[in-house]
Design a protein around this motif. Structure first.
Motif, PDB file in Angstrom:
ATOM      1  N   GLY A 122      -4.061   0.644   3.144  1.00  0.00           N
ATOM      2  CA  GLY A 122      -4.768   0.670   3.772  1.00  0.00           C
ATOM      3  C   GLY A 122      -4.589   2.522   4.383  1.00  0.00           C
ATOM      4  N   ALA A 123      -3.527   2.858   4.742  1.00  0.00           N
ATOM      5  CA  ALA A 123      -2.966   3.512   5.277  1.00  0.00           C
ATOM      6  C   ALA A 123      -3.616   5.123   4.438  1.00  0.00           C
ATOM      7  N   ASP A 124      -3.701   5.663   3.607  1.00  0.00           N
ATOM      8  CA  ASP A 124      -3.602   6.457   3.598  1.00  0.00           C
ATOM      9  C   ASP A 124      -5.282   6.870   2.679  1.00  0.00           C
ATOM     10  N   GLY A 125      -5.329   5.962   2.820  1.00  0.00           N
ATOM     11  CA  GLY A 125      -7.334   6.214   2.948  1.00  0.00           C
ATOM     12  C   GLY A 125      -7.975   5.594   1.733  1.00  0.00           C
ATOM     13  N   TYR A 126      -6.887   4.816   0.933  1.00  0.00           N
ATOM     14  CA  TYR A 126      -8.022   4.069  -0.146  1.00  0.00           C
ATOM     15  C   TYR A 126      -7.003   2.612  -0.397  1.00  0.00           C
ATOM     16  N   PHE A 127      -7.282   1.736  -0.370  1.00  0.00           N
ATOM     17  CA  PHE A 127      -6.623  -0.121  -0.750  1.00  0.00           C
ATOM     18  C   PHE A 127      -6.249  -0.271  -1.888  1.00  0.00           C
ATOM     19  N   ASP A 128      -5.592   0.441  -3.183  1.00  0.00           N
ATOM     20  CA  ASP A 128      -5.649  -0.080  -4.362  1.00  0.00           C
ATOM     21  C   ASP A 128      -5.878  -1.735  -4.660  1.00  0.00           C
ATOM     22  N   ASP A 129      -6.448  -1.374  -6.120  1.00  0.00           N
ATOM     23  CA  ASP A 129      -6.490  -2.598  -6.444  1.00  0.00           C
ATOM     24  C   ASP A 129      -5.319  -3.365  -6.561  1.00  0.00           C
ATOM     25  N   SER A 130      -4.632  -2.499  -6.688  1.00  0.00           N
ATOM     26  CA  SER A 130      -2.568  -3.002  -6.805  1.00  0.00           C
ATOM     27  C   SER A 130      -1.959  -3.776  -5.547  1.00  0.00           C
ATOM     28  N   GLU A 131      -2.711  -3.213  -4.257  1.00  0.00           N
ATOM     29  CA  GLU A 131      -1.937  -3.112  -3.099  1.00  0.00           C
ATOM     30  C   GLU A 131      -3.204  -4.698  -3.037  1.00  0.00           C
ATOM     31  N   ARG A 132      -3.983  -4.975  -2.689  1.00  0.00           N
ATOM     32  CA  ARG A 132      -5.230  -5.945  -2.885  1.00  0.00           C
ATOM     33  C   ARG A 132      -3.618  -6.881  -3.638  1.00  0.00           C
TER      34      ARG A 132
END
Length: 151
Positions: A122-132
């Motif tokens: 989430g450090a880039d401002g967005y915790f996307d679906d693939s990261e989740r």
């Protein structure tokens, strides 16, 4: 409260929790699992562009909990793990999940590895679906219910 604001608050809470446990997070297994998690998060979408690689390496170097370990050692381990994922993503992912699984017997370390993944993701401002998804898979490797981390 907007979804991003809730996530940002959650990530800050996780970083605070990690700091409270910093003195318990000095084992080689935690170090290796954390770098495996960082590589998996960085490559979660199937590739790692140079700017993302640099951003994650910078986050690793500045994360206070990871400062228990030499920054150059962490970076080397992160780069090796990214190399495994770029050579053969699925095979590399299996190997890195096994590394993460080695913290299963120490619940504090296991949860900290997941928290590192969420903070880095989430450090880039967005915790996307693939990261989740990759952090959720790590939850299963550690026998920790993903809902504990809102995954």
């Amino acid at each position: 409260m907007a979804l991003w604001d809730r996530f940002k608050d959650s990530a800050q809470t996780m970083q605070t929790q990690l700091m409270q446990k910093k003195n318990e997070l000095k084992s080689g297994a935690f170090r290796d699992a954390s770098m495996a998690m960082c590589a998996l998060v960085a490559a979660a979408d199937g590739s790692v562009d140079p700017s993302e690689r640099q951003r994650v390496a910078q986050l690793i170097a500045t994360n206070e909990v990871l400062q228990n370990f030499p920054a150059d050692d962490l970076r080397r381990r992160f780069e090796e793990n990214v190399g495994k994922l770029t050579t053969d993503f699925e095979f590399g992912k299996v190997g890195l999940m096994q590394v993460i699984g080695k913290t299963k017997k120490k619940p504090i370390e296991a949860r900290a590895v997941l928290q590192i993944g969420i903070v880095i993701g989430g450090a880039d401002g967005y915790f996307d679906d693939s990261e989740r998804a990759v952090v959720r898979e790590a939850c299963f490797a550690l026998d920790i219910p993903p809902h504990e981390f809102d995954l």
